[in-house]
Enzyme design. Structure first.
Site, PDB file in Angstrom:
ATOM      1  N   ASP A  12     108.568  77.797 105.712  1.00  0.00           N
ATOM      2  CA  ASP A  12     108.244  76.731 106.669  1.00  0.00           C
ATOM      3  C   ASP A  12     107.156  77.128 107.657  1.00  0.00           C
ATOM      4  OD1 ASP A  12     110.387  75.242 105.548  1.00  0.00           O
ATOM      5  OD2 ASP A  12     111.751  76.449 106.743  1.00  0.00           O
ATOM      6  N   LYS A  15     102.413  76.176 105.168  1.00  0.00           N
ATOM      7  CA  LYS A  15     101.492  76.473 104.057  1.00  0.00           C
ATOM      8  C   LYS A  15     100.838  75.207 103.520  1.00  0.00           C
ATOM      9  CE  LYS A  15     104.922  78.618 102.021  1.00  0.00           C
ATOM     10  NZ  LYS A  15     105.906  78.877 103.065  1.00  0.00           N
ATOM     11  N   GLY A  39     109.366  72.561 100.585  1.00  0.00           N
ATOM     12  CA  GLY A  39     108.928  71.264 101.090  1.00  0.00           C
ATOM     13  C   GLY A  39     107.633  71.483 101.849  1.00  0.00           C
ATOM     14  N   HIS A  40     106.525  71.122 101.235  1.00  0.00           N
ATOM     15  CA  HIS A  40     105.230  71.335 101.877  1.00  0.00           C
ATOM     16  C   HIS A  40     104.740  70.025 102.484  1.00  0.00           C
ATOM     17  CE1 HIS A  40     104.494  75.189  99.338  1.00  0.00           C
ATOM     18  NE2 HIS A  40     105.425  75.323 100.258  1.00  0.00           N
ATOM     19  N   GLN A 223     108.346  79.180 100.037  1.00  0.00           N
ATOM     20  CA  GLN A 223     109.267  80.004 100.845  1.00  0.00           C
ATOM     21  C   GLN A 223     108.443  81.054 101.603  1.00  0.00           C
ATOM     22  OE1 GLN A 223     110.458  79.638  97.217  1.00  0.00           O
ATOM     23  NE2 GLN A 223     111.071  77.686  98.073  1.00  0.00           N
TER      24      GLN A 223
HETATM   25  P1  IMP Z   1     117.650  78.464  97.567  1.00  0.00           P
HETATM   26  O1  IMP Z   1     116.374  79.106  97.132  1.00  0.00           O
HETATM   27  O2  IMP Z   1     117.567  76.976  97.615  1.00  0.00           O
HETATM   28  O3  IMP Z   1     118.847  78.918  96.797  1.00  0.00           O
HETATM   29  O4  IMP Z   1     117.917  78.931  99.066  1.00  0.00           O
HETATM   30  C1  IMP Z   1     118.081  80.309  99.399  1.00  0.00           C
HETATM   31  C2  IMP Z   1     117.694  80.558 100.846  1.00  0.00           C
HETATM   32  O5  IMP Z   1     116.293  80.322 100.997  1.00  0.00           O
HETATM   33  C3  IMP Z   1     118.372  79.615 101.848  1.00  0.00           C
HETATM   34  O6  IMP Z   1     118.547  80.322 103.068  1.00  0.00           O
HETATM   35  C4  IMP Z   1     117.359  78.511 102.054  1.00  0.00           C
HETATM   36  O7  IMP Z   1     117.487  77.866 103.294  1.00  0.00           O
HETATM   37  C5  IMP Z   1     116.069  79.303 101.971  1.00  0.00           C
HETATM   38  N1  IMP Z   1     114.941  78.504 101.482  1.00  0.00           N
HETATM   39  C6  IMP Z   1     114.702  78.104 100.219  1.00  0.00           C
HETATM   40  N2  IMP Z   1     113.562  77.404 100.151  1.00  0.00           N
HETATM   41  C7  IMP Z   1     113.053  77.380 101.391  1.00  0.00           C
HETATM   42  C8  IMP Z   1     111.854  76.830 101.961  1.00  0.00           C
HETATM   43  O8  IMP Z   1     110.994  76.251 101.297  1.00  0.00           O
HETATM   44  N3  IMP Z   1     111.691  77.022 103.309  1.00  0.00           N
HETATM   45  C9  IMP Z   1     112.578  77.701 104.058  1.00  0.00           C
HETATM   46  N4  IMP Z   1     113.700  78.235 103.566  1.00  0.00           N
HETATM   47  C10 IMP Z   1     113.935  78.074 102.248  1.00  0.00           C
END
Ligand code: IMP
Length: 422
Positions: A12, A15, A39-40, A223
């Site tokens: 977040d 990007k 989520g971009h 991420q």
């Molecule tokens: P998962 O990849 O959806 O299984 O999530 C694993 C961890 O990564 C969790 O703490 C999510 O909140 C975090 N996470 C996954 N995708 C994002 C992102 O795009 N932005 C911020 N945190 C993320």
């Protein structure tokens, strides 16, 4: 060369906005890992768009967008993204190319994600529940279904075999997850039909051919580095390599083809989901960051945890990724604070350290802060370095010296235009 744009914190960082600003300089924009957990957010001409799987170059006329082999794709979310862009008249067939080697998220992967999180109880990761973990598990377990399989006659048999196995696993987990598989499958197969109208490519060939033709490529990370499966705050991480090396395996380009590595960070820190966050604030300052920065997840809408900038963690990310230029986001959110703080070492079990320890727990790491004078000026309407308050420039200078990489861009608002070159 392939330039990389990577988040250096827990995701977040903004990007999407910067890729959008950079797109005009590149022929190809690509995603190399992650999936619709990302989520971009892109804001321009008064419109806000959130992309989950589609690369952020899709709004520019000239760029080709490629979803690389390292990405996992949920056809249902993908279809929604495409449907949401209907007004833009984009020719997806030519502007959006998908690697045959990218893996597909099945409806049952999402169910398994939910079951696994429920079973974890208090130790839950705070997953976005998009089925990311189970899909990567099937990839490394050599059970996965890939985009290229959709071109094979027996793909539905493979789908059925894997889904049956997932249902048995769900049974084995023994947690109560409500679902209607028939409905989920209807939606899934409908979305697959749309997916099949797009162009599938052998993306590693595509990228290497493009490099031979001197095309410029930007790889957009999803991420952040601290969510990397190997180097993040394990197990509170995502399931892919979000760091620079992930771009090589997620696109099929060699390390010596990597050019600039743009590292993007917020002027403070946020995190969604569970896991260690040494500089997290539980006071008025944290609330101010959350409110002014509108810190809610772009994918899940969850409130983001907020805290001061952690320079120890930032330096770690710079090192792992080989960052060559830094981009500071959301500097405008810090306007109005009398004093700013940045963590410049940790008190780890009574010892002062300047690296990320193996095991960060709430009660074994205390951040040690350096303080900076704040500024009152509203930054959101500024366009020039010369107009930036001196105290912000001092804050930036300190960061550059600490991590030994220059800050080249400061973002002072969500719009494309609110971007200042230093
Ligand atoms: P998962 O990849 O959806 O299984 O999530 C694993 C961890 O990564 C969790 O703490 C999510 O909140 C975090 N996470 C996954 N995708 C994002 C992102 O795009 N932005 C911020 N945190 C993320």
């Amino acid at each position: 060369m392939v330039d990389l744009l990577l988040g250096l914190q827990w995701g977040d960082e903004g990007k999407g906005k910067i890729v959008d600003v950079f797109t005009k300089n590149y022929n190809i924009i690509s995603r190399f890992q992650g999936g619709p957990n990302a989520g971009h957010t892109l804001i321009f001409d008064g419109n806000k768009n959130v992309l989950h799987t589609i690369p952020s170059g899709i709004f520019h006329k000239t760029a080709t967008n490629v979803v690389g082999n390292g990405v996992v794709i949920d056809p249902v979310i993908f279809k929604k993204e495409i449907d949401n862009l209907a007004d833009y008249n984009i020719n997806f067939k030519t502007k959006l190319l998908i690697s045959r080697k990218a893996h597909i998220i099945l409806p049952t992967h999402r169910l398994l994600d939910a079951a696994s999180e429920t079973l974890k109880g208090k130790a839950k990761i705070g997953s976005t529940l998009k089925g990311i973990g189970p899909t990567y598990m099937d990839k490394t377990g050599r059970n996965g279904i890939r985009i290229g399989d959709l071109e094979l006659d027996d793909w539905k048999e493979r789908y059925n075999t894997l889904t049956k196995k997932h249902l048995k696993l769900l049974d084995f987990y023994g947690v109560d997850i409500e679902y209607n598989l028939k409905e989920l499958e209807e939606e899934f197969f409908n979305a697959i039909e749309l997916l099949k109208t797009l162009t599938f490519i052998d993306s590693e060939e595509f990228f290497n051919q493009a490099l031979r033709n001197n095309k410029s490529i930007l790889a957009e990370g999803a991420q952040g580095s601290l969510l990397d499966i190997d180097f993040g705050t394990y197990p509170f991480v995502t399931s892919s390599n979000t760091t620079a090396a992930g771009a090589c395996t997620g696109l099929g380009v060699a390390p010596n083809k990597i050019g600039e590595v743009f590292g993007i960070f917020k002027a403070y820190t946020t995190r969604v989901g569970s896991g260690p966050f040494p500089t997290e604030l539980f006071d008025q300052d944290g609330e101010t960051m959350s409110r002014v920065g509108n810190e809610f997840g772009a994918t899940t809408g969850r409130p983001r945890r907020c805290g001061w900038l952690d320079l120890v963690a930032l330096k770690y990310s710079v090192q792992i990724n080989g960052v060559t230029q830094l981009i500071m986001m959301k500097a405008d959110v810090l306007s109005g604070f009398d004093t700013l703080k940045a963590c410049t070492s940790y008190d780890y079990k009574g010892e002062e350290i300047q690296h990320l320890p193996y095991n960060i727990e709430e009660d074994n790491v205390t951040p040690v802060y350096t303080e900076f004078k704040g500024w009152k000026k509203d930054l959101t309407g500024l366009n020039n370095k010369a107009d930036l308050p001196e105290n912000l420039l001092n804050y930036i200078k300190y960061i550059e010296e600490f991590v030994e990489v220059p800050v080249k861009i400061v973002s002072v608002g969500p719009d494309r235009k609110q971007t200042i070159n230093l």
